[in-house]
Design a protein around this motif. Structure first.
Motif, PDB file in Angstrom:
ATOM      1  N   MET A 147      66.871  55.267  45.213  1.00 48.54           N
ATOM      2  CA  MET A 147      66.911  54.689  43.873  1.00 48.54           C
ATOM      3  C   MET A 147      65.520  54.804  43.254  1.00 48.54           C
ATOM      4  O   MET A 147      64.520  54.554  43.899  1.00 48.54           O
ATOM      5  N   THR A 148      65.488  55.172  41.995  1.00 48.11           N
ATOM      6  CA  THR A 148      64.213  55.323  41.301  1.00 48.11           C
ATOM      7  C   THR A 148      63.775  53.981  40.705  1.00 48.11           C
ATOM      8  O   THR A 148      64.580  53.052  40.553  1.00 48.11           O
ATOM      9  N   GLN A 149      62.525  53.931  40.336  1.00 44.52           N
ATOM     10  CA  GLN A 149      61.969  52.729  39.712  1.00 44.52           C
ATOM     11  C   GLN A 149      62.707  52.420  38.415  1.00 44.52           C
ATOM     12  O   GLN A 149      62.988  51.260  38.118  1.00 44.52           O
ATOM     13  N   GLU A 150      63.039  53.463  37.651  1.00 46.85           N
ATOM     14  CA  GLU A 150      63.726  53.273  36.372  1.00 46.85           C
ATOM     15  C   GLU A 150      65.125  52.684  36.566  1.00 46.85           C
ATOM     16  O   GLU A 150      65.608  51.924  35.741  1.00 46.85           O
ATOM     17  N   GLU A 151      65.791  53.050  37.665  1.00 46.63           N
ATOM     18  CA  GLU A 151      67.107  52.498  37.969  1.00 46.63           C
ATOM     19  C   GLU A 151      67.011  51.077  38.502  1.00 46.63           C
ATOM     20  O   GLU A 151      67.907  50.264  38.310  1.00 46.63           O
ATOM     21  N   LEU A 152      65.921  50.786  39.181  1.00 50.30           N
ATOM     22  CA  LEU A 152      65.724  49.480  39.817  1.00 50.30           C
ATOM     23  C   LEU A 152      65.396  48.379  38.813  1.00 50.30           C
ATOM     24  O   LEU A 152      65.886  47.252  38.941  1.00 50.30           O
ATOM     25  N   ILE A 153      64.607  48.681  37.816  1.00 48.47           N
ATOM     26  CA  ILE A 153      64.135  47.665  36.869  1.00 48.47           C
ATOM     27  C   ILE A 153      65.278  46.913  36.186  1.00 48.47           C
ATOM     28  O   ILE A 153      65.265  45.680  36.159  1.00 48.47           O
ATOM     29  N   PRO A 154      66.295  47.591  35.646  1.00 52.00           N
ATOM     30  CA  PRO A 154      67.390  46.823  35.016  1.00 52.00           C
ATOM     31  C   PRO A 154      68.114  45.905  35.995  1.00 52.00           C
ATOM     32  O   PRO A 154      68.519  44.794  35.629  1.00 52.00           O
ATOM     33  N   LEU A 155      68.253  46.345  37.240  1.00 49.73           N
ATOM     34  CA  LEU A 155      68.898  45.502  38.252  1.00 49.73           C
ATOM     35  C   LEU A 155      68.069  44.247  38.525  1.00 49.73           C
ATOM     36  O   LEU A 155      68.614  43.151  38.671  1.00 49.73           O
ATOM     37  N   ILE A 156      66.764  44.420  38.580  1.00 48.11           N
ATOM     38  CA  ILE A 156      65.881  43.275  38.814  1.00 48.11           C
ATOM     39  C   ILE A 156      65.950  42.315  37.630  1.00 48.11           C
ATOM     40  O   ILE A 156      66.018  41.101  37.808  1.00 48.11           O
ATOM     41  N   LEU A 157      65.915  42.879  36.429  1.00 48.81           N
ATOM     42  CA  LEU A 157      65.985  42.035  35.228  1.00 48.81           C
ATOM     43  C   LEU A 157      67.285  41.226  35.176  1.00 48.81           C
ATOM     44  O   LEU A 157      67.311  40.114  34.653  1.00 48.81           O
ATOM     45  N   ASN A 158      68.350  41.788  35.754  1.00 56.47           N
ATOM     46  CA  ASN A 158      69.632  41.078  35.816  1.00 56.47           C
ATOM     47  C   ASN A 158      69.725  40.172  37.041  1.00 56.47           C
ATOM     48  O   ASN A 158      70.786  39.607  37.316  1.00 56.47           O
ATOM     49  N   LYS A 159      68.627  40.073  37.804  1.00 59.19           N
ATOM     50  CA  LYS A 159      68.538  39.222  39.003  1.00 59.19           C
ATOM     51  C   LYS A 159      69.581  39.594  40.054  1.00 59.19           C
ATOM     52  O   LYS A 159      70.132  38.753  40.748  1.00 59.19           O
ATOM     53  N   ASP A 160      69.825  40.884  40.181  1.00 67.11           N
ATOM     54  CA  ASP A 160      70.736  41.405  41.196  1.00 67.11           C
ATOM     55  C   ASP A 160      70.056  41.254  42.557  1.00 67.11           C
ATOM     56  O   ASP A 160      68.955  41.772  42.771  1.00 67.11           O
ATOM     57  N   GLU A 161      70.698  40.565  43.490  1.00 68.11           N
ATOM     58  CA  GLU A 161      70.087  40.289  44.792  1.00 68.11           C
ATOM     59  C   GLU A 161      69.812  41.574  45.577  1.00 68.11           C
ATOM     60  O   GLU A 161      68.840  41.645  46.335  1.00 68.11           O
ATOM     61  N   ARG A 162      70.664  42.591  45.422  1.00 66.64           N
ATOM     62  CA  ARG A 162      70.418  43.873  46.093  1.00 66.64           C
ATOM     63  C   ARG A 162      69.111  44.468  45.612  1.00 66.64           C
ATOM     64  O   ARG A 162      68.386  45.109  46.375  1.00 66.64           O
ATOM     65  N   ALA A 163      68.800  44.253  44.350  1.00 65.12           N
ATOM     66  CA  ALA A 163      67.573  44.804  43.774  1.00 65.12           C
ATOM     67  C   ALA A 163      66.347  44.190  44.434  1.00 65.12           C
ATOM     68  O   ALA A 163      65.347  44.881  44.658  1.00 65.12           O
ATOM     69  N   PHE A 164      66.424  42.912  44.756  1.00 63.80           N
ATOM     70  CA  PHE A 164      65.285  42.263  45.412  1.00 63.80           C
ATOM     71  C   PHE A 164      65.033  42.914  46.769  1.00 63.80           C
ATOM     72  O   PHE A 164      63.888  43.207  47.119  1.00 63.80           O
TER      73      PHE A 164
END
Length: 176
Positions: free
Chosen positions: A1-18
């Motif tokens: 997963m790229t940083q660009e794909e990860l950022i929206p997941l983090i902003l949505n507080k997706d636990e997988r993203a953490f």
């Protein structure tokens, strides 16, 4: 997963993203923190606090101001410096046992290895000697600009100018 794909997941507080964020960046952030704090336990505690700060304050991250890694690196570095300057931390280090002195000597011998694990040492070594000295003090030893000014016996404004120019030079090397 790229940083660009990860950022929206983090902003949505997706636990997988953490978990992904931690897996991607924990080793390099730990290297920076442990380089400043020296003791593994203190560095591990600070790393945990850093990821909590990152998670809670991700809304303040702006891609237009820089890369996610740079933003997280600043949080990690500032947290380690805050820990170093805290009264409780300093009081806990006043009465060191002889075992700690051996660890301190061993840790100082491994400093270059820890810096090199994040891959930045080879780029820093390409800089002018004055830049290497300033970056070493400010970023790897946690000195403030004023403390670096005192240590190097040069004016504070000169340290600030050298720091800015040296970081720009380092950015140039990192882009190549």
């Amino acid at each position: 997963m790229t940083q660009e794909e990860l950022i929206p997941l983090i902003l949505n507080k997706d636990e997988r993203a953490f978990t992904l964020l931690y897996d991607m960046y924990s080793k390099s952030l730990f290297s920076v923190i442990s380089n400043l704090l020296k003791e593994t336990e203190d560095a591990e505690d600070t790393l945990q606090e850093v990821f909590v700060k990152i998670w809670k304050s991700i809304d303040s991250y702006s891609a237009s101001k820089g890369r996610l890694y740079t933003w997280m690196l600043n949080i990690a570095r500032n947290s380690a410096i805050d820990k170093l300057r805290s009264k409780g931390f300093n009081n806990s280090k006043k009465n060191l046992s002889d075992e700690n002195f051996v660890n301190l000597l061993e840790d100082s011998n491994n400093q270059n290895n820890r810096i090199d694990t994040i891959g930045i040492l080879e780029f820093v070594k390409k800089l002018k000697p004055k830049c290497v000295q300033i970056i070493e003090l400010l970023f790897f030893q946690g000195y403030t600009q004023q403390e670096a000014s005192d240590e190097l016996e040069i004016p504070l404004g000169t340290v600030k100018t050298h720091n800015r120019n040296c970081i720009n030079d380092l950015r140039t090397y990192l882009k190549v």
